[in-house]
Design a protein around this motif. Sequence first.
Motif, short mmCIF file in Angstrom:
data_model
loop_
_atom_site.label_atom_id
_atom_site.label_comp_id
_atom_site.label_asym_id
_atom_site.label_seq_id
_atom_site.Cartn_x
_atom_site.Cartn_y
_atom_site.Cartn_z
N GLY A 65 0.81 -1.21 0.00
CA GLY A 65 0.00 0.00 0.00
C GLY A 65 0.84 1.27 0.00
O GLY A 65 0.42 2.29 0.52
N ARG A 66 2.03 1.19 -0.59
CA ARG A 66 2.95 2.33 -0.58
C ARG A 66 2.95 3.02 -1.94
O ARG A 66 2.69 2.41 -2.96
CB ARG A 66 4.36 1.87 -0.21
N THR A 67 3.28 4.28 -1.92
CA THR A 67 3.33 5.07 -3.14
C THR A 67 4.75 5.06 -3.71
O THR A 67 5.72 4.76 -3.00
CB THR A 67 2.92 6.53 -2.89
N LEU A 68 4.84 5.42 -4.98
CA LEU A 68 6.16 5.58 -5.61
C LEU A 68 6.98 6.59 -4.84
O LEU A 68 8.18 6.40 -4.63
CB LEU A 68 5.99 6.06 -7.06
N ARG A 69 6.35 7.67 -4.43
CA ARG A 69 7.05 8.74 -3.72
C ARG A 69 7.67 8.21 -2.41
O ARG A 69 8.81 8.51 -2.10
CB ARG A 69 6.10 9.90 -3.43
N GLU A 70 6.90 7.42 -1.66
CA GLU A 70 7.42 6.88 -0.39
C GLU A 70 8.63 5.98 -0.63
O GLU A 70 9.65 6.12 0.06
CB GLU A 70 6.32 6.07 0.32
N VAL A 71 8.51 5.08 -1.59
CA VAL A 71 9.59 4.13 -1.84
C VAL A 71 10.80 4.83 -2.43
O VAL A 71 11.94 4.57 -2.04
CB VAL A 71 9.12 2.97 -2.74
#
Length: 132
Positions: free
Chosen positions: A20-26
Motif C-alpha cells: 500500500g505504498r506510493t512511488l514517492r514513499e519508496v
Amino acid sequence: MILLRRLLGDVLRRQRQRQGRTLREVSSSARVSLGYLSEVERGQKEASSELLSAICDALDVRMSELMREVSDELSLAELAQSAAAGETAREPVPAGVSAGVRPMLGSVSVAGVPPERVTIKAPSEAVDVVAA
C-alpha cells in the motif's frame, strides 16, 4: 521477446502495491528519483544491482525473494511463449490422444511439502495443472 527488465519492474510494482505504498514513499526511502523508479517499474530502465538493493531495502524485501519471483514469472513467460509457438506450428496429435488434450509441459513433485507452502501462479491458457 521476453524482457527481464519488464518482469523485474512488474514484480517491484506488485511488491510496492501489496504494501500500500506510493512511488514517492519508496523512492524517498531508497534515495532514488521518483521518475527513475517509475521507469524501472515500467520496464523502461535497467536497474543496477546497487539500485535493486536500495529498492529492496526500502520495501523490506530480500533481493533473493524478489529474484525468485522474477524467475517464476520468467519461467511462466517462457512456457507461454513455447505453448504459443507450438500451437502456431499445429503439431500433429499423437494416436490415442484426444485433440482437446495438450501434452504436459513439465511436472513438479511437491511430495512432503506442507500444502500451505505450495503456490502455483499461472495463466490458465499457458499451463495445465493436473492434480494426481
